[in-house]
Design an enzyme around this catalytic site. Structure first.
Site, short mmCIF file in Angstrom:
data_model
loop_
_atom_site.label_atom_id
_atom_site.label_comp_id
_atom_site.label_asym_id
_atom_site.label_seq_id
_atom_site.Cartn_x
_atom_site.Cartn_y
_atom_site.Cartn_z
N VAL A 1 0.54 -1.29 -0.21
CA VAL A 1 0.16 0.14 -0.26
C VAL A 1 0.77 0.89 -0.31
CG1 VAL A 1 -1.53 1.17 1.41
CG2 VAL A 1 -1.87 -1.60 1.33
N LYS A 2 0.52 2.35 -0.93
CA LYS A 2 1.15 3.48 -1.16
C LYS A 2 0.47 4.44 -0.45
CE LYS A 2 3.50 5.50 -4.50
NZ LYS A 2 3.57 5.78 -5.75
N LEU A 3 0.85 5.60 0.52
CA LEU A 3 0.46 6.27 1.23
C LEU A 3 1.42 7.67 1.40
CD1 LEU A 3 -0.69 3.84 4.77
CD2 LEU A 3 -2.15 5.21 2.85
#
Length: 142
Positions: free
Chosen positions: A1-3
């Site tokens: 997941v990219k945050l």
């Protein structure tokens, strides 16, 4: 997941990391942001280089600071494979690739335009032209 690195992103990173999800914290522009991301459980930290250069600042110097800060600590997670890795982002030039490697960044996201530039060097191009000319002489004599 990219945050993205921000309050909500760090909170989400902690919750996801605690659930075993590998998180890439992006839009990192300072060592303090990188440290906060690592502390929140990020598996990957993506400091941007080219965007600094775009505003006449030294992106490689910022990357150096991030790498140094992160490597100063043992951010190993529950598994040895969960060690924080630095992904150099916003790469624009062959020098960005070289400097990222020299500084100890683990990964670089490099667009095809920059990768193609990495293949070229004036001496290589001259050598290839010389090889081609020599081959044409051989073909002409056959």
């Amino acid at each position: 997941v990219k945050l993205p690195v921000c309050e909500a992103g760090l909170a989400a990173c902690r919750a996801l990391a605690d659930a075993g999800v590998r998180v890439n914290m992006t839009l990192v522009f300072s060592p303090t942001q990188a440290l906060m991301a690592a502390n929140a459980g990020a598996r990957y930290i993506s400091p941007f280089v080219g965007r600094f250069d775009d505003i006449a600042e030294d992106g490689i110097s910022q990357l150096d600071n991030v790498v140094t800060c992160i490597k100063n600590y043992d951010w190993t997670g529950k598994n040895v494979d969960d060690t924080v890795e630095i992904i150099t982002a916003s790469v624009r030039t062959p020098n960005h690739v070289t400097q990222a490697a020299l500084l100890g960044a683990d990964i670089a996201t490099v667009p095809m335009v920059a990768l193609k530039k990495c293949l070229h060097h004036p001496l290589t191009d001259q050598g290839l032209a010389s090889f081609e000319a020599d081959w044409q002489k051989v073909v002409a004599q056959a």
